[in-house]
Design a protein around this motif. Structure first.
Motif, short mmCIF file in Angstrom:
data_model
loop_
_atom_site.label_atom_id
_atom_site.label_comp_id
_atom_site.label_asym_id
_atom_site.label_seq_id
_atom_site.Cartn_x
_atom_site.Cartn_y
_atom_site.Cartn_z
N UNK A 1 -1.64 9.71 -2.07
CA UNK A 1 -1.63 11.06 -2.14
C UNK A 1 -2.81 11.87 -2.36
N UNK A 2 -3.49 11.41 -3.90
CA UNK A 2 -4.52 11.82 -3.96
C UNK A 2 -5.71 11.87 -2.97
N UNK A 3 -5.91 10.73 -2.39
CA UNK A 3 -7.07 10.40 -1.51
C UNK A 3 -6.84 11.24 -0.28
N UNK A 4 -5.43 11.14 0.29
CA UNK A 4 -5.19 11.92 1.58
C UNK A 4 -5.50 13.45 1.38
N UNK B 1 -0.30 -5.55 -10.22
CA UNK B 1 -1.74 -5.43 -9.23
C UNK B 1 -1.21 -5.76 -7.60
N UNK B 2 -0.39 -6.60 -7.60
CA UNK B 2 0.22 -7.05 -6.16
C UNK B 2 1.04 -5.89 -5.78
N UNK B 3 1.78 -5.26 -6.74
CA UNK B 3 2.69 -4.15 -6.52
C UNK B 3 1.80 -2.99 -5.79
N UNK B 4 0.68 -2.53 -6.49
CA UNK B 4 -0.07 -1.75 -5.89
C UNK B 4 -0.70 -2.11 -4.75
N UNK B 5 -1.09 -3.28 -4.62
CA UNK B 5 -1.90 -3.65 -3.15
C UNK B 5 -0.58 -3.42 -2.25
N UNK B 6 0.61 -3.79 -2.39
CA UNK B 6 1.69 -3.83 -1.31
C UNK B 6 2.15 -2.30 -1.08
N UNK B 7 2.44 -1.83 -2.16
CA UNK B 7 3.04 -0.47 -2.05
C UNK B 7 2.25 0.79 -1.41
N UNK C 1 -4.49 -1.12 -1.25
CA UNK C 1 -4.29 -2.65 -1.09
C UNK C 1 -5.69 -3.39 -1.50
N UNK C 2 -6.85 -2.88 -1.45
CA UNK C 2 -7.67 -3.46 -1.62
C UNK C 2 -8.18 -3.52 -3.12
N UNK C 3 -7.61 -2.36 -3.82
CA UNK C 3 -7.88 -2.13 -5.25
C UNK C 3 -6.85 -3.07 -5.99
N UNK C 4 -5.79 -3.07 -5.40
CA UNK C 4 -4.52 -4.01 -5.95
C UNK C 4 -4.99 -5.46 -5.94
N UNK C 5 -5.74 -5.87 -4.68
CA UNK C 5 -5.93 -7.40 -4.61
C UNK C 5 -7.18 -7.61 -5.37
N UNK C 6 -8.20 -6.71 -5.69
CA UNK C 6 -9.39 -7.00 -6.68
C UNK C 6 -8.67 -6.89 -8.01
N UNK D 1 19.24 -1.74 -0.57
CA UNK D 1 20.30 -2.75 -0.39
C UNK D 1 19.84 -4.15 -0.78
N UNK D 2 18.46 -4.10 -0.80
CA UNK D 2 17.73 -5.39 -1.05
C UNK D 2 17.45 -5.53 -2.57
N UNK D 3 17.25 -4.27 -3.28
CA UNK D 3 17.04 -4.36 -4.53
C UNK D 3 17.02 -3.19 -5.14
N UNK D 4 16.45 -2.94 -6.48
CA UNK D 4 16.31 -1.48 -7.01
C UNK D 4 15.13 -0.66 -6.48
N UNK D 5 15.59 0.73 -6.20
CA UNK D 5 14.68 1.65 -5.82
C UNK D 5 13.54 1.82 -6.61
N UNK D 6 13.80 1.63 -7.97
CA UNK D 6 12.60 1.75 -9.13
C UNK D 6 11.35 0.82 -8.63
N UNK D 7 11.53 -0.26 -8.29
CA UNK D 7 10.80 -1.26 -7.93
C UNK D 7 9.79 -0.88 -6.78
N UNK D 8 10.06 0.16 -5.95
CA UNK D 8 9.29 0.70 -5.08
C UNK D 8 8.51 1.89 -5.33
N UNK D 9 8.72 2.29 -6.54
CA UNK D 9 7.72 3.49 -7.04
C UNK D 9 6.62 2.97 -8.07
N UNK D 10 5.45 3.46 -7.80
CA UNK D 10 4.42 2.89 -8.40
C UNK D 10 3.32 3.99 -8.57
N UNK D 11 3.31 4.59 -9.63
CA UNK D 11 2.51 5.87 -9.83
C UNK D 11 0.95 5.62 -9.61
N UNK D 12 0.13 4.56 -9.99
CA UNK D 12 -1.10 4.25 -9.39
C UNK D 12 -1.19 4.41 -8.03
N UNK D 13 -0.57 3.52 -7.33
CA UNK D 13 -0.25 3.57 -5.69
C UNK D 13 -0.05 4.93 -5.28
#
Length: 257
Positions: free
Chosen positions: A39-42, A180-186, A160-165, A22-34
């Motif tokens: 997932x990998x770390x968990x 970078x901000x996308x990784x940080x937030x997503x 988030x820390x990786x993205x901020x760095x 409703x707010x934007x495109x779903x694709x903007x919430x998909x971030x492979x590095x994030x």
């Protein structure tokens, strides 16, 4: 069997996706590095805490909680079956139970052992060991999902820390700030969703499910003992009454599974 876990999971994910769309495109919430970080770390953290076998057993246990089968689960119906078997044994002997079909695998295994001539104490011990193994398996499985629930938000924060760095190290390049901000937030979003929409609710559900299963199996063990000792049906019902009260309270809390 309650479908609340499946319904809640689907409804939760659907609501979040609709709100995103409703707010934007779903694709903007998909971030492979994030996703890789969370997932990998968990997965890595969970595999460190638990063996691969325990992890796969946990997945199997989660399906057991959701699975629907035709076995008799109702406590009152199990008591009625016990009364039928008692009357059969008192009138025709233990071997007469061979022709009585009990649509519950745990109960059926106990009846089969009695028919085969096993000592009552051995039958009870065997059934109690099966019950103990089920509880231990469920506790481990719930622990695996709790581990996922703890690790996912932590790795979301790491992402988030990786993205901020990355963002702070590229302030001179405006085109690098957005990704970078996308990784940080997503990553924080991914971690929170995995923990609160999947892992922790499933852990709670497994614990609730196995408590109900254990109570049911303990009722069956008491029922088998009544059959083995040839109790009067009314005596048997008095002995099993506490389990029916426990089941009534569980139904009141919505834990019947």
């Amino acid at each position: 069997m309650s479908f609340s876990t499946l319904i809640g999971l689907v409804a939760g994910i659907t609501i979040v996706l609709i709100a995103m769309a409703m707010g934007s495109s779903i694709s903007m919430f998909i971030n492979i590095p994030g996703l890789m970080i969370v997932v990998g770390g968990t997965v890595a953290a969970t595999m460190i805490r638990y063996s691969m076998a325990d992890s796969f057993k946990a997945i199997g246990m989660s399906f057991s909680v959701l699975k629907v089968n035709s076995e008799v689960k109702d406590f009152n119906e199990l008591v009625d079956i016990t009364e039928d078997l008692l009357r059969l044994v008192r009138s025709k002997g233990v071997l007469a139970m061979e022709g009585y079909e009990v649509n519950n695998s745990f109960y059926s295994s106990g009846v089969r052992m009695l028919v085969d001539g096993y000592a009552l104490e051995l039958v009870k011990q065997t059934l109690k060991e099966k019950n103990k193994l089920l509880v231990e398996k469920a506790e481990t499985s719930a622990g695996v999902f709790r581990s996922i629930g703890e690790a996912a938000p932590a790795f979301g924060m790491i992402g988030t820390l990786v993205g901020l760095i990355q963002m702070l190290s590229n302030l001179s390049d405006p085109s690098a700030i957005g990704p970078a901000m996308a990784v940080a937030m997503l990553t924080t979003l991914y971690g929170a969703m995995i923990a609160n929409l999947m892992a922790l609710p499933i852990a709670d559900k497994i614990e609730s499910w196995v408590q109900n299963e254990s109570d049911r199996e303990m009722l069956i063990i008491e029922a088998i003992e009544s059959i083995g000792q040839g109790h009067n049906p009314s005596v048997m019902r008095d002995l099993l009454a506490p389990y029916l009260q426990i089941n009534s309270k569980a139904k009141g809390r919505g834990e019947e599974g």
